[in-house]
Design a protein around this motif. Structure first.
Motif, PDB file in Angstrom:
ATOM      1  N   ARG A  88      -4.496 125.915 104.756  1.00 29.58           N
ATOM      2  CA  ARG A  88      -3.742 126.431 105.496  1.00 29.58           C
ATOM      3  C   ARG A  88      -2.853 125.667 106.631  1.00 29.58           C
ATOM      4  NH1 ARG A  88      -1.882 131.706 103.433  1.00 29.58           N
ATOM      5  NH2 ARG A  88      -2.963 132.815 101.901  1.00 29.58           N
TER       6      ARG A  88
ATOM      7  N   TRP B  75      -8.540 135.668 104.540  1.00 31.61           N
ATOM      8  CA  TRP B  75      -8.783 134.694 105.076  1.00 31.61           C
ATOM      9  C   TRP B  75      -8.861 134.147 106.138  1.00 31.61           C
ATOM     10  CZ3 TRP B  75      -6.011 131.111 107.635  1.00 31.61           C
ATOM     11  CH2 TRP B  75      -4.677 130.704 107.893  1.00 31.61           C
ATOM     12  N   VAL B  76      -8.246 134.649 107.196  1.00 33.87           N
ATOM     13  CA  VAL B  76      -8.658 135.269 108.476  1.00 33.87           C
ATOM     14  C   VAL B  76      -9.955 134.964 109.103  1.00 33.87           C
ATOM     15  CG1 VAL B  76      -7.777 134.758 110.421  1.00 33.87           C
ATOM     16  CG2 VAL B  76      -5.616 135.121 108.995  1.00 33.87           C
TER      17      VAL B  76
ATOM     18  N   TRP C  61      -8.087 129.339 118.067  1.00 34.62           N
ATOM     19  CA  TRP C  61      -7.425 129.107 116.705  1.00 34.62           C
ATOM     20  C   TRP C  61      -7.922 127.621 115.039  1.00 34.62           C
ATOM     21  CZ3 TRP C  61      -8.490 133.594 113.619  1.00 34.62           C
ATOM     22  CH2 TRP C  61      -8.130 134.699 113.954  1.00 34.62           C
TER      23      TRP C  61
ATOM     24  N   LYS D 240     -21.383 128.171 110.237  1.00 33.73           N
ATOM     25  CA  LYS D 240     -21.999 126.929 110.538  1.00 33.73           C
ATOM     26  C   LYS D 240     -21.886 126.194 111.545  1.00 33.73           C
ATOM     27  CE  LYS D 240     -18.366 124.916 107.058  1.00 33.73           C
ATOM     28  NZ  LYS D 240     -16.711 124.674 107.093  1.00 33.73           N
TER      29      LYS D 240
ATOM     30  N   ALA E 228     -17.161 131.919 108.378  1.00 36.44           N
ATOM     31  CA  ALA E 228     -17.443 131.293 107.874  1.00 36.44           C
ATOM     32  C   ALA E 228     -17.252 129.840 109.458  1.00 36.44           C
ATOM     33  CB  ALA E 228     -16.268 130.020 107.263  1.00 36.44           C
ATOM     34  N   HIS E 229     -17.113 130.496 110.298  1.00 37.00           N
ATOM     35  CA  HIS E 229     -16.992 128.518 111.442  1.00 37.00           C
ATOM     36  C   HIS E 229     -18.010 128.937 111.992  1.00 37.00           C
ATOM     37  CE1 HIS E 229     -16.217 126.764 114.557  1.00 37.00           C
ATOM     38  NE2 HIS E 229     -15.886 128.411 115.673  1.00 37.00           N
TER      39      HIS E 229
ATOM     40  N   ASP F   7       2.477 131.717 107.740  1.00 34.15           N
ATOM     41  CA  ASP F   7       1.721 132.853 107.410  1.00 34.15           C
ATOM     42  C   ASP F   7       0.518 133.011 108.728  1.00 34.15           C
ATOM     43  OD1 ASP F   7       0.205 129.869 107.627  1.00 34.15           O
ATOM     44  OD2 ASP F   7      -0.384 129.829 105.843  1.00 34.15           O
ATOM     45  N   PHE F   8      -0.666 132.787 109.108  1.00 39.22           N
ATOM     46  CA  PHE F   8      -1.222 133.131 110.739  1.00 39.22           C
ATOM     47  C   PHE F   8      -1.175 131.656 111.079  1.00 39.22           C
ATOM     48  CE2 PHE F   8      -5.111 133.542 113.856  1.00 39.22           C
ATOM     49  CZ  PHE F   8      -4.743 134.704 114.403  1.00 39.22           C
ATOM     50  N   ALA F   9      -1.823 130.825 110.182  1.00 39.31           N
ATOM     51  CA  ALA F   9      -1.986 129.668 110.396  1.00 39.31           C
ATOM     52  C   ALA F   9      -0.605 128.580 110.684  1.00 39.31           C
ATOM     53  CB  ALA F   9      -2.466 128.541 108.963  1.00 39.31           C
TER      54      ALA F   9
ATOM     55  N   GLU G 104     -10.272 127.637 102.038  1.00 45.31           N
ATOM     56  CA  GLU G 104      -8.156 128.043 102.350  1.00 45.31           C
ATOM     57  C   GLU G 104      -8.114 127.950 103.830  1.00 45.31           C
ATOM     58  OE1 GLU G 104      -8.362 131.792 100.639  1.00 45.31           O
ATOM     59  OE2 GLU G 104      -5.486 132.449 101.292  1.00 45.31           O
ATOM     60  N   SER G 105      -8.398 128.424 103.897  1.00 45.47           N
ATOM     61  CA  SER G 105      -8.194 127.856 106.113  1.00 45.47           C
ATOM     62  C   SER G 105      -8.328 126.465 106.244  1.00 45.47           C
ATOM     63  CB  SER G 105      -9.627 128.912 107.178  1.00 45.47           C
ATOM     64  OG  SER G 105     -10.399 128.173 107.363  1.00 45.47           O
ATOM     65  N   ARG G 106      -8.334 125.531 106.174  1.00 43.99           N
ATOM     66  CA  ARG G 106      -8.095 123.918 106.219  1.00 43.99           C
ATOM     67  C   ARG G 106      -7.366 123.623 105.294  1.00 43.99           C
ATOM     68  NH1 ARG G 106     -13.564 124.063 106.028  1.00 43.99           N
ATOM     69  NH2 ARG G 106     -13.597 122.960 103.942  1.00 43.99           N
TER      70      ARG G 106
ATOM     71  N   ASP H 253     -11.630 119.383 110.237  1.00 41.25           N
ATOM     72  CA  ASP H 253     -11.604 118.782 109.474  1.00 41.25           C
ATOM     73  C   ASP H 253     -10.084 118.323 109.162  1.00 41.25           C
ATOM     74  OD1 ASP H 253     -14.640 118.227 108.765  1.00 41.25           O
ATOM     75  OD2 ASP H 253     -15.120 120.609 107.992  1.00 41.25           O
TER      76      ASP H 253
ATOM     77  N   ALA I 110     -12.683 133.253 107.972  1.00 39.39           N
ATOM     78  CA  ALA I 110     -12.605 131.907 108.690  1.00 39.39           C
ATOM     79  C   ALA I 110     -13.229 132.019 109.191  1.00 39.39           C
ATOM     80  CB  ALA I 110     -11.031 130.985 108.782  1.00 39.39           C
ATOM     81  N   ILE I 111     -13.028 132.783 109.869  1.00 37.91           N
ATOM     82  CA  ILE I 111     -14.194 132.976 111.157  1.00 37.91           C
ATOM     83  C   ILE I 111     -15.093 133.050 110.936  1.00 37.91           C
ATOM     84  CG2 ILE I 111     -14.549 134.668 113.519  1.00 37.91           C
ATOM     85  CD1 ILE I 111     -11.622 135.695 112.856  1.00 37.91           C
TER      86      ILE I 111
ATOM     87  N   LEU J  90      -9.582 125.676 116.171  1.00 38.46           N
ATOM     88  CA  LEU J  90     -10.936 125.344 115.949  1.00 38.46           C
ATOM     89  C   LEU J  90     -11.490 125.640 114.259  1.00 38.46           C
ATOM     90  CD1 LEU J  90     -12.963 124.499 119.220  1.00 38.46           C
ATOM     91  CD2 LEU J  90     -11.776 122.943 117.714  1.00 38.46           C
ATOM     92  N   ARG J  91     -11.366 127.189 115.027  1.00 36.58           N
ATOM     93  CA  ARG J  91     -11.809 128.142 113.593  1.00 36.58           C
ATOM     94  C   ARG J  91     -11.431 127.759 112.411  1.00 36.58           C
ATOM     95  NH1 ARG J  91     -11.027 134.323 117.088  1.00 36.58           N
ATOM     96  NH2 ARG J  91     -13.212 133.983 117.480  1.00 36.58           N
ATOM     97  N   LEU J  92      -9.972 127.850 112.527  1.00 42.29           N
ATOM     98  CA  LEU J  92      -9.697 127.543 111.231  1.00 42.29           C
ATOM     99  C   LEU J  92      -9.439 126.506 110.469  1.00 42.29           C
ATOM    100  CD1 LEU J  92      -5.511 129.181 112.105  1.00 42.29           C
ATOM    101  CD2 LEU J  92      -7.459 130.325 111.142  1.00 42.29           C
TER     102      LEU J  92
ATOM    103  N   ASP K  45     -12.393 124.599 110.836  1.00 44.36           N
ATOM    104  CA  ASP K  45     -13.125 124.289 110.498  1.00 44.36           C
ATOM    105  C   ASP K  45     -14.061 125.759 109.481  1.00 44.36           C
ATOM    106  OD1 ASP K  45     -16.899 123.215 110.927  1.00 44.36           O
ATOM    107  OD2 ASP K  45     -16.630 125.096 111.713  1.00 44.36           O
ATOM    108  N   GLY K  46     -12.791 126.938 109.617  1.00 43.39           N
ATOM    109  CA  GLY K  46     -13.908 127.727 108.148  1.00 43.39           C
ATOM    110  C   GLY K  46     -14.044 127.186 107.509  1.00 43.39           C
ATOM    111  N   THR K  47     -13.066 128.027 106.480  1.00 42.06           N
ATOM    112  CA  THR K  47     -13.574 127.840 104.736  1.00 42.06           C
ATOM    113  C   THR K  47     -11.702 126.496 104.550  1.00 42.06           C
ATOM    114  OG1 THR K  47     -11.525 129.598 104.557  1.00 42.06           O
ATOM    115  CG2 THR K  47     -13.490 130.596 104.921  1.00 42.06           C
TER     116      THR K  47
END
Lengths: 320, 254
Positions: B160, A300-301, B146, A311, A307-308, B95-97, B156-158, B213, A304-305, B148-150, B152-154
């Motif tokens: 988490r 998922w990480v 990180w 975008k 997707a970011h 978790d990583f988040a 799931e990342s938001r 977000d 996420a990268i 900003l990436r998490l 904004d990403g998906t």
């Protein structure tokens, strides 16, 4: 259409071998036989995977290192191994394969890693033994590989060797400190050597006569010295290092041979070697399962990268 | 320095050392568990910086305490109730988040804290701050990226990241709390005024998350206790691992 028997291919291959014979380095964009490329991918990726899987038995002691100094040194060392894994993956990628494919091959068992990491690190002394013996054996091999024919691999080895010699010294220093300590500490050090000595000798691979990839690798100068030559070199240096700090290497046949100018040593238990390589070592399943789990937990990480980044590009192109 | 002030400075150095040691331990648990190899490298690198920082603070604390006290007796021979790290640092890595959210929030704090500590009248603490702040600037660049990436990403990342912020939020007020020891040292020009860090910290954190977000949790619950040794249950397990060898084989050199 060309194939291996076409004159064109033969000429290319002859020219290639002439460059190798003249000690020229082969670079990523140069023509190379497909078998050379495959052989290198196998060898370099195996080396990369070894660095990465090796982080597990050593990482196993970072949180339990007995002093803050030892903890810092071990962290720095494991971080170096991780860095070595990265350069080696990059060197492999120059041969036209992706990191994702390499990891997939590790997980499926198609790619191997050094069998020594299928043994468990049970006590603090094992961190000493791994540094001293396992890194010691790796250095003997890697020093030789600094002259390997593929440029990116050779250059990676030069960098790696500098760091590995520090690793071996820290391992030896752990062993020396234990041997100067209490009875329990000396016993712990000896026990680690008893368990790691033979697997360290196995790191050099089968005898030359039985080594599947050796002859061709020597002609292509991927390998520069044979398994048995390198193993002998390692035995010779280790006997003296063990003596200095009072450790006994667990081999009753180990003795100086005046005529050869080398130490004679006993026969490796090749059944054990084959068993561990084919999956029945103490930790084979654990090592791969650990790597798979970390990779899956991280999916998922990585998504996420991606997707970011997508975008960000979309926003940039909208703004433009 | 008076004896009382020396002892207070020692306690201050030890609590800052405990903060670094315990967070460094949690980060080091990521070794071989990162989402990809570059991140394994980065997390062990940050862990190493914190262990280095722990050694400087604990070493200085040990020197002020004197006798046979060393960085290692402090790290390996005290029990849970004697550790004085902030609770946020001892929370399991999650978790990583969770790890990166905690790191980001702490990095923003560390930057402000170390900037102020560089002005300490205690030359040793100021020197440690000067060394540590260089690392913290790099840590912050990374952890902010990180967020900003998490953030904004998906989806799931938001989700988490949002969850991580919710779970961490109540441990943050402790970062800005002054107790009697720190007030006394502040008056002597030695300690940092933590209360003064809160407003700039909030501005920085709000600015970062405004680019994402996720929303910052509302203030509400808060848990304190690290500075008085009133820890979460997690710390004892961490110490049993950290101290295992020295506890099992006491009195040895390693």
């Amino acid at each position: 259409m060309t194939n291996d028997s076409s004159p064109n291919e033969q000429q290319l291959e002859a020219a290639f071998q002439a460059r190798i014979d003249a000690e020229e380095k082969i670079e990523p964009k140069d023509w190379m036989p497909e078998r050379y490329r495959k052989n290198l991918i196998r060898q370099i990726s195996q080396h990369a995977h070894s660095e990465v899987i090796g982080m597990q038995p050593e990482g196993n002691w970072i949180t339990r290192a007995p002093t803050l100094h030892r903890k810092a040194v071990l962290l720095a060392k494991v971080q170096d191994e991780c860095g070595h894994g990265l350069y080696l993956y990059s060197a492999t990628e120059t041969l036209g394969i992706t990191r994702e494919e390499l990891i997939e091959a590790l997980h499926s068992g198609a790619a191997k890693y050094a069998s020594i990491f299928n043994y468990p690190s049970l006590t603090w002394a094992d961190i000493g033994a791994i540094g001293w013996l396992v890194d010691g054996a790796a250095i003997v091999n890697q020093v030789s590989l600094q002259r390997t024919s593929y440029g990116p691999y050779a250059r990676g080895m030069v960098r790696i060797c500098k760091e590995e010699s520090f690793h071996q010294r820290q391992g030896y220093h752990i062993m020396m400190t234990l041997m100067q300590g209490s009875d329990e500490q000396r016993a712990m050090a000896q026990d680690a050597v008893n368990r790691f000595w033979w697997p360290s000798l196995m790191m050099f691979g089968p005898h030359d006569a039985e080594s599947a990839h050796s002859a061709q690798s020597m002609t292509w100068k991927i390998k520069r010295q044979s398994n048995d030559e390198l193993r002998q070199k390692f035995v010779d240096q280790s006997v003296e290092q063990a003596e200095v700090i009072g450790l006994t290497l667990p081999d009753p046949d180990l003795k100086w041979n005046e005529e050869r100018g080398h130490y004679d040593f006993g026969e490796i238990d090749w059944d054990e070697f084959n068993r561990v390589i084919s999956g029945s070592g103490p930790c084979n399943r654990q090592r791969i399962a650990h790597h798979v789990a970390a990779h899956e937990d991280g999916a998922w990480v990585r998504e996420a990268i991606a997707a970011h980044e997508a975008k960000k590009q979309q926003r940039a192109s909208k703004a433009a | 320095m008076t004896t009382d002030l020396t002892r207070a400075t020692a306690d201050y150095a030890v609590r800052l050392g405990d903060d670094a040691l315990i967070l460094g331990h949690r980060l080091s648990e990521w070794c071989s568990n990162g989402p990809f190899l570059e991140e394994d490298l980065a997390l062990t690198n940050v862990a190493l910086d914190y262990i280095g920082r722990a050694r400087m603070f604990l070493g200085y604390g040990a020197q002020l305490i004197g006798g046979d006290c060393t960085e290692d007796t402090l790290a390996y021979q005290r029990d849970c109730r004697e550790f004085t790290n902030l609770l946020i640092n001892e929370l399991p890595r999650g978790d990583f988040a969770f790890t990166m959210a905690r790191q980001y929030l702490l990095d923003e704090h560390a930057l402000l804290f170390l900037e102020a500590l560089q002005g300490s009248s205690d030359a040793e603490l100021a020197a440690i701050a000067t060394k540590a702040i260089k690392e913290t600037r790099y840590h912050l660049r990374r952890s902010r990226e990180w967020m900003l990436r998490l953030g904004d990403g998906t989806e799931e990342s938001r989700r988490r990241l949002q969850q991580a912020l919710e779970d961490i939020w109540g441990y943050l007020p402790e970062l800005f709390a002054m107790d009697e020891l720190e007030r006394e040292l502040l008056a002597a020009g030695i300690a940092v005024d933590r209360e003064a860090l809160e407003a700039p910290w909030r501005r920085a954190v709000s600015a970062t998350f405004a680019e994402t977000d996720v929303t910052l949790p509302a203030d509400g619950w808060r848990v304190d206790g690290g500075r008085t040794g009133y820890h979460t249950e997690h710390l004892g397990h961490l110490l049993s691992e950290l101290q295992f060898v020295q506890r099992a084989y006491p009195g040895c050199q390693w």
